[in-house]
Design a protein around this motif. Structure first.
Motif, short mmCIF file in Angstrom:
data_model
loop_
_atom_site.label_atom_id
_atom_site.label_comp_id
_atom_site.label_asym_id
_atom_site.label_seq_id
_atom_site.Cartn_x
_atom_site.Cartn_y
_atom_site.Cartn_z
N GLY A 84 0.82 -1.21 0.00
CA GLY A 84 0.00 0.00 0.00
C GLY A 84 0.85 1.26 0.00
O GLY A 84 0.59 2.21 -0.75
N ALA A 85 1.89 1.25 0.83
CA ALA A 85 2.78 2.40 0.89
C ALA A 85 3.50 2.62 -0.44
O ALA A 85 3.64 3.75 -0.91
N MET A 86 3.94 1.53 -1.06
CA MET A 86 4.63 1.67 -2.35
C MET A 86 3.68 2.22 -3.41
O MET A 86 4.08 2.98 -4.28
N THR A 87 2.41 1.86 -3.32
CA THR A 87 1.42 2.40 -4.24
C THR A 87 1.27 3.91 -4.04
O THR A 87 1.24 4.68 -5.00
N LEU A 88 1.20 4.34 -2.79
CA LEU A 88 1.11 5.77 -2.50
C LEU A 88 2.34 6.52 -3.05
O LEU A 88 2.21 7.59 -3.64
N ILE A 89 3.50 5.93 -2.85
CA ILE A 89 4.74 6.55 -3.34
C ILE A 89 4.73 6.61 -4.87
O ILE A 89 5.04 7.66 -5.46
N ASN A 91 2.21 6.64 -6.88
CA ASN A 91 1.24 7.64 -7.35
C ASN A 91 1.85 9.04 -7.35
O ASN A 91 1.66 9.81 -8.30
N ARG A 92 2.57 9.37 -6.31
CA ARG A 92 3.20 10.71 -6.23
C ARG A 92 4.35 10.82 -7.22
O ARG A 92 4.54 11.86 -7.84
N LEU A 93 5.14 9.75 -7.38
CA LEU A 93 6.24 9.80 -8.34
C LEU A 93 5.72 9.91 -9.77
O LEU A 93 6.30 10.64 -10.59
#
Length: 187
Positions: free
Chosen positions: A108-113, A115-117
């Motif tokens: 989940g955290a990697m998905t959030l990252i 998305n921002r990248l």
């Protein structure tokens, strides 16, 4: 998979598609991207703190975690993505295991990252669709490799936990189990 970090590096790169060309591209765009990563870290932790299940793991540690997170993200645009990087990311996964962070939090955290990248890459390179797509593929590859490596820590911890349960239930000593495993392995 054992702690052979050369082997784990090759394995993770094969799944993620992190090629030498993509590694070079990440380093190439790093000069433009790295100055903007602290903002992504700020947004990332703001999002995590808004998720009740995640915020409990951050209590009292957010500022130090932000510094570590920004350094890690800068490393995504610096390299190298060799066995030392793999070992470091494995250890990060191991820390997550030790604090009992649910494995799905990493994905989940990697998905959030990501998305921002993605937004940052499109904002910075969106005028050249082909180049932008290549950079996005490289970012996806390096974050995919990183996630795969960190999840290996969970796999190893799960196997160790299962072995401990087996030894306790069976009453078998670790020494006997090791001797049997070694004898079987040699056959």
């Amino acid at each position: 998979m054992s702690n052979d970090f050369d082997k784990l590096t090759r394995y993770a790169k094969s799944f993620s598609g992190l090629t030498p060309e993509r590694e070079a591209l990440l380093v190439e765009v790093g000069t433009q991207i790295k100055p903007k990563l602290a903002g992504i870290t700020e947004d990332f932790y703001q999002q995590l703190l808004s998720i009740p299940e995640a915020s409990a793991f951050l209590e009292g540690r957010v500022e130090s975690l932000k510094k570590t997170h920004t350094r890690w993200m800068e490393g995504l645009f610096t390299g190298p993505f060799d066995k030392n990087y793999t070992e470091q990311m494995y250890k990060v996964g191991d820390v997550h295991v030790k604090v009992r962070l649910p494995v799905e939090f990493m994905a989940g955290a990697m998905t959030l990252i990501n998305n921002r990248l993605i937004a940052l890459i499109v904002e910075t390179y969106g005028d050249d669709n082909r180049h932008c797509a290549e950079i996005l593929a490289a970012v996806s590859a390096v974050t995919g490799m990183t996630l795969l490596v960190m999840q290996q820590s969970y796999q190893a911890a799960s196997l160790a936990e299962e072995l401990e349960k087996f030894l306790k239930i069976s009453g078998m000593s670790r020494a006997l189990f090791t001797n049997l495993a070694t004898a079987y392995k040699d056959k």
